[in-house]
Enzyme design. Structure first.
Site, PDB file in Angstrom:
ATOM      1  N   ASP A 197      52.088  50.890  31.635  1.00  0.00           N
ATOM      2  CA  ASP A 197      51.494  49.949  32.583  1.00  0.00           C
ATOM      3  C   ASP A 197      50.825  50.766  33.688  1.00  0.00           C
ATOM      4  OD1 ASP A 197      51.069  47.626  34.162  1.00  0.00           O
ATOM      5  OD2 ASP A 197      52.952  46.752  33.455  1.00  0.00           O
ATOM      6  N   ASP A 202      47.203  46.775  35.282  1.00  0.00           N
ATOM      7  CA  ASP A 202      47.706  45.741  36.183  1.00  0.00           C
ATOM      8  C   ASP A 202      46.655  45.248  37.191  1.00  0.00           C
ATOM      9  OD1 ASP A 202      50.275  44.500  37.351  1.00  0.00           O
ATOM     10  OD2 ASP A 202      49.462  45.526  39.113  1.00  0.00           O
ATOM     11  N   GLU A 250      44.960  43.098  32.874  1.00  0.00           N
ATOM     12  CA  GLU A 250      45.457  41.835  33.437  1.00  0.00           C
ATOM     13  C   GLU A 250      44.348  41.284  34.317  1.00  0.00           C
ATOM     14  OE1 GLU A 250      49.109  39.974  36.072  1.00  0.00           O
ATOM     15  OE2 GLU A 250      48.119  41.795  36.719  1.00  0.00           O
ATOM     16  N   HIS A 281      56.416  38.959  32.122  1.00  0.00           N
ATOM     17  CA  HIS A 281      57.446  39.112  33.152  1.00  0.00           C
ATOM     18  C   HIS A 281      57.123  38.348  34.434  1.00  0.00           C
ATOM     19  CE1 HIS A 281      54.237  41.795  34.049  1.00  0.00           C
ATOM     20  NE2 HIS A 281      54.717  41.989  35.260  1.00  0.00           N
ATOM     21  N   ASP A 282      55.958  37.699  34.496  1.00  0.00           N
ATOM     22  CA  ASP A 282      55.562  36.936  35.689  1.00  0.00           C
ATOM     23  C   ASP A 282      55.621  35.432  35.453  1.00  0.00           C
ATOM     24  OD1 ASP A 282      54.915  39.293  37.067  1.00  0.00           O
ATOM     25  OD2 ASP A 282      52.855  39.272  36.321  1.00  0.00           O
TER      26      ASP A 282
HETATM   27  C1  GLC Z   1      50.783  42.047  38.369  1.00  0.00           C
HETATM   28  C2  GLC Z   1      52.163  42.222  37.755  1.00  0.00           C
HETATM   29  C3  GLC Z   1      53.183  41.669  38.698  1.00  0.00           C
HETATM   30  C4  GLC Z   1      53.110  42.448  39.984  1.00  0.00           C
HETATM   31  C5  GLC Z   1      51.699  42.447  40.548  1.00  0.00           C
HETATM   32  C6  GLC Z   1      51.550  43.502  41.601  1.00  0.00           C
HETATM   33  O1  GLC Z   1      50.423  40.736  38.487  1.00  0.00           O
HETATM   34  O2  GLC Z   1      52.201  41.640  36.486  1.00  0.00           O
HETATM   35  O3  GLC Z   1      54.478  41.712  38.180  1.00  0.00           O
HETATM   36  O4  GLC Z   1      53.989  41.911  40.928  1.00  0.00           O
HETATM   37  O5  GLC Z   1      50.727  42.722  39.587  1.00  0.00           O
HETATM   38  O6  GLC Z   1      51.526  44.766  41.018  1.00  0.00           O
END
Ligand code: GLC
Length: 577
Positions: free
Chosen positions: A123, A225, A282, A354-355
């Site tokens: 990641d 990310d 993402e 995980h979110d």
């Molecule tokens: C992304 C991750 C999340 C994190 C955020 C800040 O959205 O998936 O878990 O809190 O970025 O890095």
């Protein structure tokens, strides 16, 4: 239950000890033919009794993944971190946090995974670092140090207040005052996660070097990310307030700004080009219409996570409040991505990460049986066009956790949302209800392995509560039960490897107007595989035209009826081969 082939039947009965007869689809890359499994290492498997998972725990559980047909594992961050956001606040991009083990443990994981045909995917958190990163410690000293420009610094407004009225994603102002430097710094997320300044070429080079460090270790790619936030607007200006706090959510102000693709093209050249890996961004704020610039021949990533199908359970506005939605909306969202990538590009297929809350509690009517629901979603996940991403626990149908109070939650965002809801005038009960439904901690409770203490996750005290009330809800029990969610997933995975239509085939939606059935065909030359999944709690008659002359390969029912789908039943048909 009907079986696909002798090999897959054996795989199910012998609990996947027998390999599937894998098809060899031409023209697709390895990551298009495989299944990716996402691991949240803190909650996966603990070998030390610390109460948090570790790398050795992942290595010890690789056979579970192999039996699921997984070819790549995305690890959420395992780098040194103060853990304000559970590792998404990185203090060193090229090391391992001691709570997860050592670099030797990481190398062992990569090597053991490779023996099983699995590649490890890291990641990359490149929008921000931790405020404990040495880059930030230096940057904040003054306005002239060598890293002065590596973060996003601005002067206060004349009255001393923050440069803009932007609200960070975790709540509160997106700006924090730094006494030492006499300026504010920007943070899209928590104050401990200062945003990196991508306009600085030295910073970008340092990030690419960090990515190459992991490539040299043989990783199979990167999940990137929060990437839509790396390009800041040319002018920083107040936004129209969207809450009673007088602030404007930063997402609307900074996501997907013009010029971002130039940065990402450079990232692609420096990190991705010429290597047999994949990248998945993402991409909050990137919709199906934008995908042509993001994936495909001229794209910047191999895949991007696009969230419209998950977002439809929330009403718009400041943060997620539950709303009623229809199956046709879900289908439309998923099919828009399918259509946008059908001729060029590729997409991940996912219902959890995980979110997100657990999918069995997210996509079905109240009262739906979670095991049947999990099977319905798994059938869609593993047969749509694209690379399926299974999130840990999804393969056993883990539901949300029944949080009793906000104090049980660890997640920084859930606490921010709870506070924000109170400020907006909701009662503590209402605020808790929202957080319960959407808290990221729903996905972060420990993986359930067996019937032992703490479901085999840890011999210590687990860092988040363990689901305790269902003895069938663990990987060992489900391995023994041929009708479990886990074995259904293994069967579907097997089918995916056997039937080239499911990887290389085009996707055609069927019955788009149905509010009960999600149906589509995967078509390759003259062959078709058809998925039909009943998302409703009623029996639904099966339209004749679904797949004429096809045979039933799989049903989630023991005794499927000829002309009618049971409530929450999923089936797969195919033309004879
Ligand atoms: C992304 C991750 C999340 C994190 C955020 C800040 O959205 O998936 O878990 O809190 O970025 O890095």
């Amino acid at each position: 239950m009907k079986f696909v082939s002798v090999l897959c039947a054996l795989a199910l009965l012998a609990i996947a000890a027998v390999p599937c007869g894998a098809a060899e689809p031409g023209g697709l890359a390895w990551w298009q033919k495989t299944i990716v499994y996402q691991i949240y290492p803190k909650s996966f498997a603990d070998t030390t009794g610390s109460g948090t998972g570790d790398l050795a725990g992942i290595t010890a559980r690789l056979d579970h993944l192999k039996e699921l047909g997984v070819g790549a594992v995305w690890l959420t961050p395992v780098y040194p971190s103060p853990m304000v956001d559970n590792g998404y606040d990185i203090a060193d991009y090229t090391a391992i946090d001691p709570s997860y083990g050592t670099m030797a443990d990481f190398d062992r994981l990569v090597a053991e995974a490779k023996k099983r045909g699995i590649r490890i995917v890291m990641d990359l958190v490149f929008n921000h670092s931790s405020d404990a990163h040495p880059w930030f410690t230096e940057s904040k000293k003054d306005r002239t140090n060598t890293r002065a420009d590596w973060y996003v610094w601005r002067d206060a407004k004349p009255d001393g207040s923050a440069p803009t009225n932007w609200r960070s994603i975790f709540g509160g102002s997106a700006w924090t005052w730094c006494e030492e430097r006499g300026q504010y710094y920007l943070h899209t997320f928590a104050p401990q996660q200062p945003d990196l300044n991508w306009e600085n070429p030295d910073l970008r080079r340092a990030l690419y070097d960090a990515a190459r460090f992991w490539l040299d270790k043989g990783v199979g790619g990167f999940r990137v990310d929060a990437i839509t936030y790396i390009k800041k607007p040319a002018v920083f200006a107040d936004g129209v307030p969207d809450g009673k706090d007088g602030m404007a959510g930063i997402h609307a102000m900074t996501a997907n700004q013009p010029g971002i693709l130039d940065f990402l093209r450079e990232f692609r050249r420096e990190v991705r080009a010429g290597r047999d890996i994949f990248t998945v961004g993402e991409a909050n704020g990137v919709g199906p219409d934008d995908l042509k610039d993001w994936v495909g021949e001229h794209g910047v990533f191999d895949m991007v996570f696009e969230f419209s199908h998950l977002d439809l359970a929330c009403s718009g506005g400041v943060w997620c409040q539950p709303r009623d939605w229809k199956l046709t909306e879900l289908k439309r969202a998923l099919m828009a991505t399918q259509r946008a990538t059908q001729n060029s590009g590729w997409c991940p297929v996912f219902f959890e990460n995980h979110d997100q809350p657990r999918s069995v509690d997210h996509f079905f009517p109240e009262g739906a049986d979670p095991r049947r629901s999990a099977k319905v979603l798994a059938a869609v996940l593993l047969t749509l066009r694209g690379t399926p991403f299974i999130y840990q626990g999804e393969e056993i149908g883990l539901p949300n956790y029944p949080w009793r109070s906000v104090d049980e939650l660890n997640d920084i965002q859930s606490h921010g949302q709870y506070e924000f809801a109170l400020k907006e005038g909701f009662s503590p009960e209402q605020a808790l209800a929202f957080v319960r439904a959407f808290s990221r901690d729903n996905a972060r409770t420990p993986m359930l392995w067996d019937e032992g203490a703490n479901a085999g996750f840890t011999t210590g005290t687990p860092w988040l509560p363990v689901h305790a009330d269902d003895t069938a809800l663990n990987a060992a029990a489900q391995t023994r039960d041929p009708k479990s969610v886990l074995n259904w997933c293994r069967q579907l995975s097997c089918l995916r490897r056997e039937r080239e239509e499911l990887t290389a085939g085009a996707c055609e939606e069927l019955l788009p107007e149905s509010e009960e059935l999600f149906a589509f065909a995967r078509v390759l030359e003259n062959r078709r595989v058809v998925t039909v999944a009943n998302f409703s709690l009623s029996a639904v008659s099966l339209p004749q035209e679904i797949c004429s002359g096809c045979k039933l390969l799989l049903s989630s029912e023991d005794e499927p009826r000829e002309a009618e789908l049971a409530p929450l039943e999923a089936r797969i048909y195919a033309t004879e081969m």
